[in-house]
Design an enzyme around this catalytic site. Structure first.
Site, short mmCIF file in Angstrom:
data_model
loop_
_atom_site.label_atom_id
_atom_site.label_comp_id
_atom_site.label_asym_id
_atom_site.label_seq_id
_atom_site.Cartn_x
_atom_site.Cartn_y
_atom_site.Cartn_z
N SER A 149 0.77 -1.13 0.00
CA SER A 149 0.18 -0.06 -0.04
C SER A 149 0.77 1.35 0.08
CB SER A 149 -1.00 0.04 1.18
OG SER A 149 -1.98 0.85 1.13
N GLU A 188 -1.66 -2.39 -8.20
CA GLU A 188 -3.10 -2.60 -7.54
C GLU A 188 -3.60 -1.27 -6.91
OE1 GLU A 188 -3.69 -2.41 -4.00
OE2 GLU A 188 -1.59 -2.05 -3.55
N HIS A 211 -5.29 -5.04 -1.69
CA HIS A 211 -6.11 -4.81 -0.65
C HIS A 211 -7.33 -5.79 -0.54
CE1 HIS A 211 -3.79 -1.22 -0.89
NE2 HIS A 211 -4.11 -0.82 0.28
#
Length: 311
Positions: A109, A210, A281
């Site tokens: 992330s 992503e 995620h």
């Protein structure tokens, strides 16, 4: 390329918070899981700091990372969580210190900015994978656990990467064969670093992307930013993970699907593209060593790591 030493039971994991502040109870549960797996845990004293949406002052977060890399008692470094803020500390990181003390570095992330900067400045292999507060604090799918522990401890040279049975196989958006160094992470952070001294050269690389909680129009904008910067023309292959909750927030608002956006932005390119790989995620997260050679072969439906990320 620099590879860190593999993680063994009895080794010490250092925990840092380079981005947003932690939740003490959730972090404690994640630490207990690491201890249950047979690792010692050393939390940096600044891990509990808080300054608004940041885990303390920028200089303190950067210094914590510098200190755990230099700490001879620490064998691997796990980030507690993502959020936001890692990009703010990139100029204050001692990259020569990292080169002198290569260690496993794990997170995803917002931690993407650190992965990219560390690779650009040191060529150290780092690991995109679960974090202590975010994933280790709750019940983990066996797929996530096994992927994480194997990536950090197994020196097997060739590892085929597959989705868990409960998720189904990834899709082929464009066929072909490609080999290259695997780099990438969260699309928002990749777009944020484009054009900066912390973005690695992507020519010939296999790029992984992503994202989560973004409007399709935002995904569109970030992908076209990479395209207009010439970055998507240079890569040898593209692995697309999960775009979790990336749907229009207003019901009935005209939009495009993520697949439509991908087909538009990739028009004119000819490398293989796979979509819906189990990393991001969502419920499942495959731990990826960034900086190792990988191969995509859509005819054989194979996405393979050609070498281990540890020594």
């Amino acid at each position: 390329m620099i590879k860190p030493k593999r993680l063994k039971k009895g080794d010490t994991v250092g925990v840092v918070t380079p981005a947003s502040p932690i939740d003490s109870s959730r972090l404690r549960r994640g630490i207990e899981r690491l201890q249950g797996w047979g690792y010692k845990v050393k939390i940096h004293p600044s891990a509990y700091s808080r300054r608004g949406y940041l885990a303390g002052e920028d200089y303190a977060r950067a210094q914590a990372l510098n200190e755990v890399f230099a700490d001879e008692e620490v064998d691997a470094i796990f980030c507690a969580r993502g959020g936001y803020g890692s990009v703010r500390i990139l100029p204050q990181i001692d990259y020569d210190n990292i080169k002198r003390n290569p260690k496993i570095f794990l997170g995803y992330s917002d931690i993407t900015s650190l992965h990219l900067a560390i690779y650009r400045k040191t060529r150290l292999v780092s690991f995109l994978g679960p974090m202590v507060q975010t994933e280790l604090s709750k019940r983990m799918p066996i797929y996530n656990r096994d992927s994480l522990l194997n990536a950090l401890s197994d020196k097997t040279s060739r590892v085929p990467l597959r989705n868990p049975k409960g998720m189904g196989s990834w899709r082929i958006l464009r066929g072909g064969v490609a080999e290259g160094i695997l780099l990438g992470g969260n699309l928002t952070l990749i777009a944020m670093l484009a054009g900066t001294p912390y973005m690695p050269e992507l020519k010939g690389k296999i790029l992984f992307i992503e994202d989560t909680d973004e409007e399709p129009s935002s995904i569109d904008g970030m992908l076209f930013q990479l395209k207009l910067a010439g970055l998507l023309d240079k890569i040898s292959g593209l692995v697309i993970g999960q775009f979790t909750n990336c749907k229009p927030t207003k019901s009935g608002r005209p939009s495009l699907s993520i697949t439509q956006i991908l087909r538009d932005v990739l028009a004119g390119t000819d490398y293989p593209v796979i979509y819906n790989f189990a990393c991001g995620h969502g419920r499942y997260i495959c731990t990826l060593p960034l900086g190792v050679r990988a191969r995509i072969d859509t005819e054989k439906r194979m996405f393979t790591l050609l070498e281990s990320g540890v020594m």
